[in-house]
Design a protein around this motif. Sequence first.
Motif, PDB file in Angstrom:
ATOM      1  N   GLY A  55       0.826  -1.193   0.000  1.00 35.99           N
ATOM      2  CA  GLY A  55       0.000   0.000   0.000  1.00 35.99           C
ATOM      3  C   GLY A  55       0.862   1.245   0.000  1.00 35.99           C
ATOM      4  O   GLY A  55       1.971   1.251   0.533  1.00 35.99           O
ATOM      5  N   ALA A  56       0.346   2.307  -0.597  1.00 35.28           N
ATOM      6  CA  ALA A  56       1.062   3.580  -0.606  1.00 35.28           C
ATOM      7  C   ALA A  56       0.896   4.274   0.744  1.00 35.28           C
ATOM      8  O   ALA A  56      -0.088   4.080   1.445  1.00 35.28           O
ATOM      9  CB  ALA A  56       0.528   4.468  -1.725  1.00 35.28           C
ATOM     10  N   GLY A  57       1.886   5.076   1.100  1.00 40.05           N
ATOM     11  CA  GLY A  57       1.799   5.840   2.333  1.00 40.05           C
ATOM     12  C   GLY A  57       2.053   5.001   3.564  1.00 40.05           C
ATOM     13  O   GLY A  57       2.891   4.103   3.561  1.00 40.05           O
ATOM     14  N   GLU A  58       1.281   5.266   4.622  1.00 40.10           N
ATOM     15  CA  GLU A  58       1.559   4.663   5.926  1.00 40.10           C
ATOM     16  C   GLU A  58       0.733   3.410   6.206  1.00 40.10           C
ATOM     17  O   GLU A  58       0.899   2.805   7.271  1.00 40.10           O
ATOM     18  CB  GLU A  58       1.310   5.702   7.028  1.00 40.10           C
ATOM     19  N   GLY A  59      -0.157   3.024   5.313  1.00 39.60           N
ATOM     20  CA  GLY A  59      -0.996   1.857   5.569  1.00 39.60           C
ATOM     21  C   GLY A  59      -0.975   0.864   4.432  1.00 39.60           C
ATOM     22  O   GLY A  59      -0.774   1.239   3.272  1.00 39.60           O
ATOM     23  N   ASN A 110       3.063  -2.762   5.058  1.00 32.22           N
ATOM     24  CA  ASN A 110       3.833  -1.581   5.447  1.00 32.22           C
ATOM     25  C   ASN A 110       3.193  -0.780   6.575  1.00 32.22           C
ATOM     26  O   ASN A 110       3.790   0.168   7.082  1.00 32.22           O
ATOM     27  CB  ASN A 110       4.021  -0.657   4.239  1.00 32.22           C
ATOM     28  N   GLY A 111       1.989  -1.149   6.984  1.00 34.04           N
ATOM     29  CA  GLY A 111       1.307  -0.418   8.040  1.00 34.04           C
ATOM     30  C   GLY A 111       0.049  -1.157   8.436  1.00 34.04           C
ATOM     31  O   GLY A 111       0.029  -2.385   8.479  1.00 34.04           O
ATOM     32  N   ALA A 112      -1.026  -0.403   8.680  1.00 32.60           N
ATOM     33  CA  ALA A 112      -2.280  -1.013   9.135  1.00 32.60           C
ATOM     34  C   ALA A 112      -2.880  -1.926   8.073  1.00 32.60           C
ATOM     35  O   ALA A 112      -2.987  -1.549   6.907  1.00 32.60           O
ATOM     36  CB  ALA A 112      -3.276   0.077   9.499  1.00 32.60           C
ATOM     37  N   ALA A 113      -3.266  -3.122   8.501  1.00 29.09           N
ATOM     38  CA  ALA A 113      -4.034  -4.060   7.672  1.00 29.09           C
ATOM     39  C   ALA A 113      -5.292  -4.368   8.470  1.00 29.09           C
ATOM     40  O   ALA A 113      -5.281  -5.200   9.373  1.00 29.09           O
ATOM     41  CB  ALA A 113      -3.228  -5.323   7.385  1.00 29.09           C
ATOM     42  N   ILE A 114      -6.369  -3.688   8.137  1.00 31.17           N
ATOM     43  CA  ILE A 114      -7.571  -3.699   8.958  1.00 31.17           C
ATOM     44  C   ILE A 114      -8.746  -4.262   8.164  1.00 31.17           C
ATOM     45  O   ILE A 114      -8.926  -3.937   6.981  1.00 31.17           O
ATOM     46  CB  ILE A 114      -7.911  -2.272   9.436  1.00 31.17           C
ATOM     47  N   ALA A 191      10.974  -0.617   8.346  1.00 33.38           N
ATOM     48  CA  ALA A 191      10.130  -0.139   7.248  1.00 33.38           C
ATOM     49  C   ALA A 191      10.943   0.188   5.998  1.00 33.38           C
ATOM     50  O   ALA A 191      10.522  -0.105   4.871  1.00 33.38           O
ATOM     51  CB  ALA A 191       9.346   1.091   7.705  1.00 33.38           C
ATOM     52  N   GLU A 192      12.122   0.785   6.199  1.00 30.37           N
ATOM     53  CA  GLU A 192      12.921   1.191   5.040  1.00 30.37           C
ATOM     54  C   GLU A 192      13.513   0.005   4.273  1.00 30.37           C
ATOM     55  O   GLU A 192      13.986   0.158   3.142  1.00 30.37           O
ATOM     56  CB  GLU A 192      14.039   2.148   5.472  1.00 30.37           C
ATOM     57  N   LYS A 193      13.475  -1.173   4.871  1.00 29.02           N
ATOM     58  CA  LYS A 193      14.014  -2.364   4.210  1.00 29.02           C
ATOM     59  C   LYS A 193      12.920  -3.293   3.696  1.00 29.02           C
ATOM     60  O   LYS A 193      13.216  -4.349   3.135  1.00 29.02           O
ATOM     61  CB  LYS A 193      14.922  -3.137   5.175  1.00 29.02           C
ATOM     62  N   LEU A 194      11.649  -2.908   3.891  1.00 23.63           N
ATOM     63  CA  LEU A 194      10.545  -3.821   3.595  1.00 23.63           C
ATOM     64  C   LEU A 194      10.502  -4.250   2.139  1.00 23.63           C
ATOM     65  O   LEU A 194      10.497  -5.451   1.831  1.00 23.63           O
ATOM     66  CB  LEU A 194       9.213  -3.171   4.004  1.00 23.63           C
ATOM     67  N   LEU A 195      10.465  -3.303   1.222  1.00 19.42           N
ATOM     68  CA  LEU A 195      10.324  -3.667  -0.181  1.00 19.42           C
ATOM     69  C   LEU A 195      11.549  -4.420  -0.695  1.00 19.42           C
ATOM     70  O   LEU A 195      11.414  -5.415  -1.416  1.00 19.42           O
ATOM     71  CB  LEU A 195      10.048  -2.426  -1.027  1.00 19.42           C
ATOM     72  N   ASP A 196      12.740  -3.966  -0.324  1.00 18.83           N
ATOM     73  CA  ASP A 196      13.942  -4.679  -0.781  1.00 18.83           C
ATOM     74  C   ASP A 196      13.978  -6.104  -0.230  1.00 18.83           C
ATOM     75  O   ASP A 196      14.425  -7.029  -0.932  1.00 18.83           O
ATOM     76  CB  ASP A 196      15.204  -3.928  -0.364  1.00 18.83           C
ATOM     77  N   THR A 197      13.499  -6.293   1.000  1.00 17.38           N
ATOM     78  CA  THR A 197      13.431  -7.649   1.554  1.00 17.38           C
ATOM     79  C   THR A 197      12.488  -8.516   0.721  1.00 17.38           C
ATOM     80  O   THR A 197      12.793  -9.682   0.425  1.00 17.38           O
ATOM     81  CB  THR A 197      12.944  -7.608   3.017  1.00 17.38           C
ATOM     82  N   CYS A 198      11.352  -7.947   0.330  1.00 16.24           N
ATOM     83  CA  CYS A 198      10.389  -8.683  -0.501  1.00 16.24           C
ATOM     84  C   CYS A 198      10.960  -8.969  -1.887  1.00 16.24           C
ATOM     85  O   CYS A 198      10.779 -10.065  -2.423  1.00 16.24           O
ATOM     86  CB  CYS A 198       9.085  -7.907  -0.601  1.00 16.24           C
ATOM     87  N   TYR A 199      11.665  -7.989  -2.460  1.00 16.95           N
ATOM     88  CA  TYR A 199      12.275  -8.210  -3.770  1.00 16.95           C
ATOM     89  C   TYR A 199      13.351  -9.294  -3.693  1.00 16.95           C
ATOM     90  O   TYR A 199      13.469 -10.136  -4.600  1.00 16.95           O
ATOM     91  CB  TYR A 199      12.902  -6.920  -4.310  1.00 16.95           C
ATOM     92  N   ASP A 200      14.144  -9.274  -2.635  1.00 19.43           N
ATOM     93  CA  ASP A 200      15.185 -10.299  -2.474  1.00 19.43           C
ATOM     94  C   ASP A 200      14.557 -11.685  -2.349  1.00 19.43           C
ATOM     95  O   ASP A 200      15.072 -12.656  -2.916  1.00 19.43           O
ATOM     96  CB  ASP A 200      16.032 -10.006  -1.230  1.00 19.43           C
TER      97      ASP A 200
END
Length: 267
Positions: A55-59, A110-114, A191-200
Amino acid sequence: MSFVLVEKPRPRVALITLNRPERMNAMAFDVMVPLRETLQAVAADNEVRAVVLTGAGEGFCSGADLQHSGSVPGVAGLTRTSIARRSMDLFNDVMLALRRMHQPVIAAVNGAAIGGGFCLSVGADIRIAAEDAYFRAAGINNGLTSAELGFSYLLPRAIGSSRAFDIMLTGRDVDAAEAERIGLVSRVVPAEKLLDTCYDLAEQILRYSRVGTELTKRMLWSGMEAGSFESHMQQEGMAQLYVRLTTENFDEAMRARKDRRPPVYED
């Protein structure tokens, strides 16, 4: 403005982003219709071997939009009851499109999953969470049920029945640390490593054959629905024989191991 974005941040990896950050990527129809279409389009893109959903932003996704839900397509002239049924079908179709993707899907929470956002994350094959992510089954908090979009089917299979009952009946928040401890997510990262972790992780999966990964995903989901252990073993065996007898992948893996090089699979 496009409410669903598609990028290819690394070769053969697609990133699908819910792009309504001002509403925490809430599940308005203006978001869910293009999400369904996007999932189907990416599934058909044979250049894509793994998918990351975020998700974009904080959630990640805050569930149903209770203020600005948008318009349901194709319901002109229908009664309220029929519109409600069509609306539910649309949301269900999103979950089914997610399940039917050929590629493994990694949810980058990346944030809230509600509410429905929690459901969407559990519909992915793998979940990685940022440290400040959290999960909430919100239906019970709103005078409804927490059972929606296949959630009461998926969550017990992900974390066990007792924990699922606890989370769905209390509507309490599950933070990232607890989510990792109970197996709701595979790991928690800054948080700053989330997407790179997923890409790896996606690239690690890409090292293997397409047919091997696709059938492994299918067998895992099928196993959750199997009528019996014995019948599922038979299905697994047929899948294994299919790959062994119709491709040279196993022989290539043996040659590569002998030559001390990465294998090059034909599919």
